[in-house]
Design a protein around this motif. Sequence first.
Motif, PDB file in Angstrom:
ATOM      1  N   LEU A 134      28.042  43.833  39.481  1.00 34.39           N
ATOM      2  CA  LEU A 134      29.019  44.602  40.253  1.00 34.39           C
ATOM      3  C   LEU A 134      29.187  46.031  39.750  1.00 34.39           C
ATOM      4  O   LEU A 134      29.859  46.830  40.417  1.00 34.39           O
ATOM      5  CB  LEU A 134      30.379  43.890  40.224  1.00 34.39           C
ATOM      6  CG  LEU A 134      30.473  42.622  41.072  1.00 34.39           C
ATOM      7  CD1 LEU A 134      31.805  41.909  40.824  1.00 34.39           C
ATOM      8  CD2 LEU A 134      30.319  42.936  42.547  1.00 34.39           C
ATOM      9  N   ALA A 135      28.611  46.396  38.637  1.00 32.51           N
ATOM     10  CA  ALA A 135      28.759  47.758  38.122  1.00 32.51           C
ATOM     11  C   ALA A 135      28.213  48.756  39.138  1.00 32.51           C
ATOM     12  O   ALA A 135      27.043  48.678  39.536  1.00 32.51           O
ATOM     13  CB  ALA A 135      28.036  47.896  36.789  1.00 32.51           C
ATOM     14  N   GLY A 136      29.078  49.668  39.597  1.00 34.00           N
ATOM     15  CA  GLY A 136      28.683  50.669  40.569  1.00 34.00           C
ATOM     16  C   GLY A 136      28.558  50.166  41.986  1.00 34.00           C
ATOM     17  O   GLY A 136      28.117  50.909  42.879  1.00 34.00           O
ATOM     18  N   ALA A 137      28.954  48.927  42.251  1.00 33.54           N
ATOM     19  CA  ALA A 137      28.761  48.309  43.567  1.00 33.54           C
ATOM     20  C   ALA A 137      30.043  48.337  44.395  1.00 33.54           C
ATOM     21  O   ALA A 137      31.137  48.632  43.896  1.00 33.54           O
ATOM     22  CB  ALA A 137      28.282  46.869  43.397  1.00 33.54           C
ATOM     23  N   LEU A 138      29.884  48.016  45.675  1.00 35.27           N
ATOM     24  CA  LEU A 138      31.016  47.698  46.542  1.00 35.27           C
ATOM     25  C   LEU A 138      31.093  46.176  46.631  1.00 35.27           C
ATOM     26  O   LEU A 138      30.150  45.527  47.101  1.00 35.27           O
ATOM     27  CB  LEU A 138      30.830  48.294  47.941  1.00 35.27           C
ATOM     28  CG  LEU A 138      30.580  49.800  48.044  1.00 35.27           C
ATOM     29  CD1 LEU A 138      30.588  50.246  49.508  1.00 35.27           C
ATOM     30  CD2 LEU A 138      31.612  50.583  47.260  1.00 35.27           C
TER      31      LEU A 138
END
Length: 437
Positions: A134-138
Amino acid sequence: MSMDAPTRRQFLAGPAILLPAALPSASLAAPAVEDLASVAADLRRYVDLGIKQAGGEGDNACGAWLAAELEHAGFAVERQYFSVPYFDPGRCELSCGAARATVWPQPIVVPTPVGGVAGPIVRVDADGNAAAPLAGALALVDLPHGRWSTALAPRIRGPIDAAFAAGARAVIAVTNGPTGQVIALNTDGRRPLFTGPVALLAPDDAAPLLAAAARGEHAVLHLTGRGGRRPAFNLVGRLDRGLGRWLVVSTPRSGWFACAGERGGGIAAWLALLRWASQAVRDHDLAFICNSGHEYEYLGAEEMLATAVPRPEATAFWLHLGANLASRDWHEGLGQALPLPGADSQRYLAISPSHLTAARASFAGLAGLEAPYSSEALSAGELTNILRAGYAPAAGIFGLHRYHHVAGDDMSCLSAEQVARAIAACRQLVQNVLAPA
């Protein structure tokens, strides 16, 4: 949305209800024609005032109408002002290639930059398990199915908080519920509940975006608009006869949409009870309270309880009229929603344990309400605040009907006859509780 909308809009009355003989409660008697006409008029007027978000045009107009009704009945009226958040949406959209969907910005809104927030879109299941880092994700959080009401519910707040903790730039939550529409969620009214932008997505719009997440595509979330804080007001109407024994009746009036089934029945009951009590309840002082700010975790109720009510020791009985007093029930199978003439049974009555017998007698035969709970075992909404403040005996009605917190909560969610039956039961309960021992 999975229901047949034209059928729902056209069905406002329903077939006649067959009642068994020897009914145990006067609340099941057919309402008088004049009572039914008055209830129907109050319901229509409330719904026609439109969106009821706290401090907005519809909420303020409703407050002005109810203040006039109090004054007409002889009450002295006080307006108690307090601050609430607001947000006027601009561009609120989730896009992923050709797939686009309008989203609901979760208050208190943490907006995105004008250009939006972009990143890979990653599905998170109902238990908070992410399909990819999820790092940097939507994070596209696929919430469990339910009749949701508040973002503070652990099954909602938990996976959203976890997604931000794992580095998500924003969260889009699919509010899976019985209508296919987006379910607006109550929240803290003083500060943002989440650390980043959060949007809510209708289940009916989710399929192409979930498919895009499965393919590992990138998406962009826009949450822009104009927001801040504005004044809202509670109403406190007092008929002080100097007796020192108060009957208090309260109800909220604000909410995310038109709130027909959610709030309409409570408003109509509040009005009917104040007109009746001002003439019939002569041996008690009367306080009729109507709060705004409900959708901000009962912010108005907290303000009211802090300063504007009779003391607990001077209060003979407090009756709170919360959500789903008498919303319409629906058949949910066969691929569409079909309206029924009866009331949704997902409504609850909680009362101080010493008056459970009176509550059973008063509400006998009314689906859901006929099985009251001890307030020592169950409470919800503003009733919890009232009990915590030391008021007893006290009672409250609350629940989540099928169209709770969705834009489709309109006049077709109401039956004036069912609301009138609930009013008759409330009146009987007040008489039973206040009757001399």
